[in-house]
Scaffold this motif. Structure first.
Motif, mmCIF file in Angstrom:
data_model
loop_
_atom_site.group_PDB
_atom_site.id
_atom_site.type_symbol
_atom_site.label_atom_id
_atom_site.label_comp_id
_atom_site.label_asym_id
_atom_site.label_seq_id
_atom_site.Cartn_x
_atom_site.Cartn_y
_atom_site.Cartn_z
ATOM 1 N N ASP A 285 0.834 -1.174 -0.023
ATOM 2 C CA ASP A 285 -0.006 -0.013 -0.184
ATOM 3 C C ASP A 285 0.903 1.264 -0.010
ATOM 4 N N ILE A 286 0.526 2.188 -0.813
ATOM 5 C CA ILE A 286 1.151 3.520 -0.690
ATOM 6 C C ILE A 286 0.155 4.539 -0.479
ATOM 7 N N GLY A 287 0.722 5.264 0.485
ATOM 8 C CA GLY A 287 -0.191 6.586 0.987
ATOM 9 C C GLY A 287 0.303 7.576 0.947
ATOM 10 N N VAL A 288 -0.013 8.846 0.974
ATOM 11 C CA VAL A 288 0.541 10.034 1.189
ATOM 12 C C VAL A 288 -0.068 10.834 2.375
ATOM 13 N N PHE A 289 0.813 11.867 3.049
ATOM 14 C CA PHE A 289 0.231 12.766 3.632
ATOM 15 C C PHE A 289 -0.295 14.244 2.874
#
Length: 313
Positions: free
Chosen positions: A2-6
């Motif tokens: 999983d790749i998330g961002v702030f």
């Protein structure tokens, strides 16, 4: 993976002419691109949108992406009210909330927060663990709770989260004590070690502590908080990230990267660094984009999507 961002909730990240309401469109674009999660920071020491307010605003306009805090500082909030706010965000998002928490650390980014909140710095880790236990008890329908720091004989009915038992709670931190507590008590781990080898060692300790506590070591989510800047060359990326760390922390990049994880440089450079962390065991990478203006944040978002999400539009 999983790749998330702030989300760039800090005022310095919008720019002087920016409109914080544009963060809603930023969140929607991140979901459209295929990112797995949107996270928000928490602090009283820099001007920013309050994290749970930001997530409540994003919840109704997104549909799939998980919403997270990284890391929420419970010391800044009364525990019963915080439990209600977290349950409310979970309800508004349809059960998509993840709560990473922290207790702060010595120096300018920890102790002043306790002073502002009029909460003792001493025994902050025990206070954090007990606060999380209180949240979980409230979400389970408890009518009383008695601990070292919090004691209630007659708790009112609590707002029930959408997720049974409440949202998963991760711990940020990589000291030996934090690793042991993560394995015993939490649902995931969100550190930012500068060296991938330290990530691998820490994850091994977390899983060992979980097994010793009779928990499933593979049931804990191994996540990573990493600062990312993609540019045409390493020197340009470092200059941009140096401006970011000076604005965000008051520290130059060469000092900040002794403390936190960074992936900087060309797309190949960034991909190689992220690969080292995933090889060390990270399965949910949350990237903080090193950009000072919202337009630049959007550009970094698109570049990271192209690098890590090959199926994105």
């Amino acid at each position: 993976m999983d790749i998330g961002v702030f989300l760039p909730t800090g005022q310095a990240q919008w720019g002087p002419a920016g409109d914080p309401r544009d963060l809603i469109a930023f969140a929607c674009r991140a979901e459209e691109l295929g990112f797995s999660s949107l996270f928000v920071n928490d602090s009283l020491l820099t001007a920013r949108i309050e994290p749970l307010t930001m997530l409540a605003a994003v919840a109704p306009v997104t549909h799939r992406v998980r919403l997270g805090t990284g890391a929420l500082l419970p010391v800044l909030r009364r525990p019963v009210q915080a439990a209600q706010a977290l349950a409310s965000v979970d309800l508004l998002s349809g059960g998509r909330l993840t709560v990473a928490v922290g207790a702060g650390f010595p120096g300018r980014f920890g102790q002043p927060l306790h002073e502002l909140s009029q909460v003792p710095w001493e025994r902050r880790f025990a206070r954090l663990d007990e606060t999380v236990a209180l949240w979980r008890a409230l979400w389970a329908g408890a009518t009383a709770f008695h601990g070292e720091f919090h004691s209630f004989d007659d708790l009112p009915p609590a707002t029930a989260p959408a997720q049974p038992g409440g949202p998963p709670i991760w711990l940020g931190g990589a000291t030996p004590a934090a690793l042991a507590r993560t394995g015993r008590l939490y649902d995931g781990w969100l550190p930012y070690p500068p060296d991938p080898a330290d990530y691998a060692t820490g994850l091994k300790a977390v899983r060992a502590a979980a097994a010793d506590a009779g928990r499933d070591p593979e049931g804990l989510t191994p996540a990573l908080f990493v600062n990312v800047r993609i540019d045409r060359d390493a020197a340009t990326a470092r200059r941009a990230m140096n401006a970011y760390t000076r604005s965000n922390y008051g520290l130059p990049l060469d000092e900040t990267e002794r403390i936190q994880a960074f992936a900087l440089g060309t797309p190949d450079d960034v991909a190689a660094t992220l690969r080292r962390y995933t090889e060390a065991g990270a399965r949910h990478v949350v990237a903080r984009l090193g950009a000072m203006q919202l337009e630049d944040q959007r550009d970094q978002l698109e570049q990271l999507a192209a690098l890590t999400l090959p199926a994105s539009p």
